[in-house]
Write a protein that holds these residues in place. Structure first.
Motif, short mmCIF file in Angstrom:
data_model
loop_
_atom_site.label_atom_id
_atom_site.label_comp_id
_atom_site.label_asym_id
_atom_site.label_seq_id
_atom_site.Cartn_x
_atom_site.Cartn_y
_atom_site.Cartn_z
N VAL A 83 8.73 2.33 15.74
CA VAL A 83 8.24 1.25 14.89
C VAL A 83 8.94 -0.02 15.37
N PRO A 84 8.26 -0.81 16.20
CA PRO A 84 8.89 -2.01 16.74
C PRO A 84 9.28 -3.00 15.66
N GLN A 85 10.16 -3.94 15.99
CA GLN A 85 10.65 -4.91 15.02
C GLN A 85 9.52 -5.73 14.41
N GLU A 86 8.49 -6.00 15.23
CA GLU A 86 7.38 -6.83 14.75
C GLU A 86 6.34 -6.03 13.96
N ALA A 87 6.56 -4.73 13.81
CA ALA A 87 5.58 -3.86 13.14
C ALA A 87 5.99 -3.57 11.70
N GLU A 88 4.98 -3.32 10.89
CA GLU A 88 5.20 -2.87 9.52
C GLU A 88 5.40 -1.36 9.48
N CYS A 89 4.62 -0.64 10.29
CA CYS A 89 4.69 0.81 10.29
C CYS A 89 3.91 1.36 11.48
N THR A 90 4.10 2.63 11.73
CA THR A 90 3.24 3.38 12.66
C THR A 90 2.69 4.58 11.90
N VAL A 91 1.37 4.72 11.91
CA VAL A 91 0.73 5.82 11.21
C VAL A 91 0.40 6.91 12.23
N GLU A 92 0.87 8.11 11.95
CA GLU A 92 0.59 9.27 12.81
C GLU A 92 -0.46 10.15 12.13
N TYR A 93 -1.52 10.45 12.88
CA TYR A 93 -2.56 11.37 12.42
C TYR A 93 -2.52 12.62 13.28
N ALA A 94 -2.37 13.78 12.65
CA ALA A 94 -2.37 15.06 13.35
C ALA A 94 -3.70 15.76 13.03
N PHE A 95 -4.54 15.94 14.04
CA PHE A 95 -5.89 16.49 13.87
C PHE A 95 -5.87 17.97 14.20
N TYR A 96 -6.22 18.78 13.19
CA TYR A 96 -6.18 20.24 13.38
C TYR A 96 -7.59 20.82 13.53
N PHE A 97 -7.75 21.60 14.59
CA PHE A 97 -8.97 22.36 14.86
C PHE A 97 -8.59 23.84 14.92
N MET A 120 0.84 -1.21 0.00
CA MET A 120 0.00 0.00 0.00
C MET A 120 0.87 1.25 0.00
N THR A 121 0.39 2.29 -0.67
CA THR A 121 1.05 3.59 -0.58
C THR A 121 0.80 4.19 0.80
N ASP A 122 1.51 5.26 1.12
CA ASP A 122 1.29 5.91 2.41
C ASP A 122 -0.15 6.41 2.53
N LEU A 123 -0.69 6.98 1.45
CA LEU A 123 -2.07 7.47 1.49
C LEU A 123 -3.04 6.31 1.70
N GLU A 124 -2.84 5.21 1.01
CA GLU A 124 -3.71 4.05 1.18
C GLU A 124 -3.62 3.52 2.61
N THR A 125 -2.43 3.51 3.16
CA THR A 125 -2.24 3.06 4.54
C THR A 125 -2.96 3.98 5.51
N ALA A 126 -2.82 5.29 5.31
CA ALA A 126 -3.48 6.26 6.18
C ALA A 126 -5.00 6.11 6.11
N ARG A 127 -5.53 5.88 4.93
CA ARG A 127 -6.98 5.68 4.79
C ARG A 127 -7.42 4.35 5.42
N ARG A 128 -6.58 3.34 5.28
CA ARG A 128 -6.94 2.01 5.78
C ARG A 128 -7.11 1.99 7.30
N TYR A 129 -6.34 2.83 8.02
CA TYR A 129 -6.36 2.79 9.48
C TYR A 129 -6.90 4.08 10.11
N THR A 130 -7.58 4.89 9.32
CA THR A 130 -8.13 6.14 9.85
C THR A 130 -9.05 5.87 11.03
N PRO A 131 -8.81 6.51 12.17
CA PRO A 131 -9.67 6.27 13.35
C PRO A 131 -11.09 6.78 13.14
N VAL A 132 -12.00 6.17 13.86
CA VAL A 132 -13.38 6.65 13.95
C VAL A 132 -13.48 7.50 15.21
N LEU A 133 -13.82 8.77 15.05
CA LEU A 133 -13.86 9.69 16.18
C LEU A 133 -15.27 9.81 16.75
N HIS A 134 -15.34 9.95 18.05
CA HIS A 134 -16.60 10.18 18.75
C HIS A 134 -16.52 11.55 19.43
#
Length: 232
Positions: free
Chosen positions: A48-62, A1-15
């Motif tokens: 990014v631990p050895q057992e991980a593929e990546c860590t996705v960081e989301y910065a939420f701007y208000f 997956m591209t970075d954008l695809e990865t970011a979309r794949r794991y986008t959090p659901v906010l409440h």
């Protein structure tokens, strides 16, 4: 997956609290394939631990926190090589807390790769459960008694900016206008009754793109308040 695809794949659901008056404006993403210092949260090294593929960081701007103009909060999702969520953390007033704690009351955890995260009313700290809002002293009072100046956030301050200077410089009048607008227009009574928001895909952009936009948005908002309060 591209970075954008990865970011979309794991986008959090906010409440969000049903009375929340401050909308989410944009989300900047960074996909870390190896451990490195965050550019949007420069006090943190994203692992990014050895057992991980990546860590996705989301910065939420208000545009606002209930106590100041400008707000940037974060969620980090660590993804395993099997594409499953290994860990999740959310920012909490300059620090960060675990989000993946399924045995905690009110925690909805992860659903098909998307973490359910509760946004503190007015302040927007990212929490595993809405009841955790009550950990913050004065959590309701600060919403009722809104008001605060223009905040120069860490990535835009002289300590971290590439120029060595603050990337936006509010005037004393800008600060007064921010206090007034928050008090008069955005004060509210939090309910701790949370609605679910699936983030629109058009809010998502790279952190670099968001970083370029925020100083201009601050300037535009300061100009809007000057006009609103008849100061032009």
């Amino acid at each position: 997956m591209t970075d954008l695809e990865t970011a979309r794949r794991y986008t959090p659901v906010l409440h969000f609290d049903r009375a929340e008056p401050i909308p989410l404006r944009a989300v900047g993403y960074t996909v870390f394939r190896e451990t490195a210092v965050s550019r949007s949260f420069p006090k943190r090294t994203v692992k990014v631990p050895q057992e991980a593929e990546c860590t996705v960081e989301y910065a939420f701007y208000f545009d606002y926190d209930i106590e100041h103009m400008y707000d940037l909060e974060h969620i980090w999702i660590t993804v395993g090589k099997d594409e499953k969520v290994l860990n999740a953390e959310g920012s909490y007033h300059g620090k960060y807390l675990n989000l993946l704690i399924p045995d905690f009351p009110g925690c909805e955890g992860e659903e098909n790769g998307h973490m359910h995260v509760f946004c503190q009313p007015g302040k927007h700290a990212m929490l595993a459960s809405g009841i955790m809002t009550k950990l913050y002293p004065g959590w309701a009072e600060c919403c009722r008694e809104a008001g605060g100046p223009v905040l120069i956030g860490n990535p835009f301050s002289r300590a971290y900016s590439p120029t060595g200077e603050d990337l936006f410089v509010p005037t004393a009048q800008d600060d007064r206008n921010s206090v007034r607008y928050l008090r008069d227009a955005l004060s509210f009574e939090p309910t701790l009754d949370f609605s679910t928001i699936r983030m629109p895909s058009d809010l998502l952009m790279t952190w670099d793109a968001l970083y370029e936009k925020i100083p201009g948005w601050i300037a535009e908002e300061c100009a809007r308040l000057k006009k609103l309060f008849g100061e032009e």
